[in-house]
Scaffold this active site. Sequence first.
Site, PDB file in Angstrom:
ATOM      1  CE  LYS A 148      52.657  51.726  35.244  1.00  5.76           C
ATOM      2  NZ  LYS A 148      51.264  52.171  35.214  1.00  5.76           N
ATOM      3  CG  ASN A 201      52.114  56.951  41.795  1.00  9.53           C
ATOM      4  OD1 ASN A 201      52.546  57.722  42.098  1.00  9.53           O
ATOM      5  ND2 ASN A 201      52.085  56.507  40.375  1.00  9.53           N
ATOM      6  CG  ASN A 244      45.392  49.038  31.964  1.00  7.71           C
ATOM      7  OD1 ASN A 244      45.849  48.284  31.243  1.00  7.71           O
ATOM      8  ND2 ASN A 244      45.769  50.052  32.388  1.00  7.71           N
ATOM      9  N   GLY A 254      34.419  49.944  36.450  1.00  7.43           N
ATOM     10  CA  GLY A 254      34.869  49.176  37.778  1.00  7.43           C
ATOM     11  C   GLY A 254      35.805  47.993  37.533  1.00  7.43           C
ATOM     12  CB  THR A 258      47.244  60.650  35.793  1.00 11.30           C
ATOM     13  OG1 THR A 258      47.060  61.364  34.702  1.00 11.30           O
ATOM     14  CG2 THR A 258      48.783  60.133  35.438  1.00 11.30           C
ATOM     15  CG  ASP A 288      49.799  53.246  39.900  1.00  9.59           C
ATOM     16  OD1 ASP A 288      50.103  52.162  39.523  1.00  9.59           O
ATOM     17  OD2 ASP A 288      50.517  54.312  39.373  1.00  9.59           O
ATOM     18  CB  SER A 315      42.432  58.640  42.947  1.00  9.54           C
ATOM     19  OG  SER A 315      42.200  57.763  41.772  1.00  9.54           O
ATOM     20  CB  SER A 359      44.297  62.683  42.708  1.00 16.61           C
ATOM     21  OG  SER A 359      44.818  61.528  42.152  1.00 16.61           O
TER      22      SER A 359
END
Length: 309
Positions: free
Chosen positions: A44, A47, A186, A227, A252, A256, A288, A297
Site C-alpha cells: 500500500k 502504491n 474504504n 465514489g 486491485t 491506493d 486505474s 494500472s
Amino acid sequence: MTEEAFDVIVVGSCMTDLVSQAPRLPKAGETIHGHKFFIGFGGKGANQCIQAARLGAKTAMVGKDFFGDNYIQNFKDNGVHTDFVGQTSNSATGAASIIVNDAGENAIVIVAGANMLLGSEELHKALPAIRHTKVLVCQLEISPQTSLQALRMAQENKVKTIFNPAPAIPDLGPEFYGVSDVFCCNESEAELLTGSSVGNVDEAHKAGQELLKRGCRSVIITLGPQGCVVLKVEEPSPKYVPTTAVTAVDTTGAGDSFIGALAFYMAHYPTMPLEEMALRANRVAGVSVQAVGTQTSYPFRKDLPAELF
Ligand SMILES: Nc1ncnc2c1ncn2[C@@H]1O[C@H](COP(=O)(O)OP(=O)(O)O)[C@@H](O)[C@H]1O
Ligand SMILES: *[C@@H]1O[C@H](CO)[C@@H](O)[C@H](O)[C@H]1NC(C)=O
C-alpha cells in the site's frame, strides 16, 4: 534542505506481489491449475507513493525491503527518492500471495516480512526531510507504532498528514484518530472500525460521523464505483462526492491510487476544498480500475485530462 523539500513522503510498505490467475479459488488441501502467473510491485505504501509521483509530485519513500535491488529500481523508474528505503537481510521481502479467479475475486495472504523492521531508526534518519515535506502519508502494513510515530513527527512540524488505516485492525488505539488531517478508508475498513454496516452513502455518512467523534478532523470513506463521502469536523453536513462508474477490469489497488492522488492534490493545491480533491481523486482512481495490475494500472499526468490539474 529547502531545495530538497518533498511534496509527499510516504512511510509505509513495499511488497512483492505473486499473482496467480485461476478459474476459481482452491479449497483447503486442494491443488488446481492456474492459467497465468506474474510478479508485480505492490504494498500500500509504495502504491500510494508511486501514484502521487506519476501525477507529478516530488516524492520520497521511507520503507524497508529485503536485500535486493529490484524494488529500489522500481521506485527510481517512477521518480521516487529512495535514500530512506533501507535494505535488510534479516527478514524476507514483504510478499503478497494473490489468487484471482475468473470472476475477478481474490484471496490474498500477506507476509509483512522486512516491512515490520521499519522503525524509529529509519524515521530519525528521514526526519530532516519529514520536517519540510508538504504531505506525509501512512497506512497499517508496517508496525502501527511506526506509523503513529511518523504521523506525530509530521504533526509536530505542521506537516499535513493522511492516515489510511488499512488493512484495518478492529482494536485500533484511540490515539490513531487524532493524528491526521485526513483519515481515509474504504467501506470494509469503516465497518470494522465503527462496528456498524457500511454498504451505502447513508451508512457511510453515519460511520464518518462516528469517526469524527473519535477525534478525526476530516474523514473520507471510499465507496468503489459510487465514489466517496467527505466529512469535516467544522461542517455539520456530510458531503457525498459521486463519480462516473466505469466497467472495472481490475480494482486491485484502486484505494491506493485514490490516496496517492489525494496526497498529490493536498501538496499542490493546499487551499483547494477537500471535496474537490476527492472528486479529482475519484477520477484518477477510476482510470486505474480500467487496466490490469496494481501499479501498472496507475495513470501518469500525461494520460489524464488537463482539467484535473
Ligand atoms: N467501478 C468503478 N468505477 C469508477 N470508479 C471506481 C470504480 N471502482 C473504484 N473506483 C474508484 O476507486 C476508489 C477506491 O475504490 P474502493 O473500492 O472504495 O477502494 P479499495 O481499493 O480500497 O477497495 C473509489 O472511491 C472510486 O473513486
Ligand atoms: C478495503 O481494503 C481492504 C484492504 O485493506 C480490502 O481487503 C477490502 O477488500 C476492501 N474493501 C472494499 C469494499 O473494497
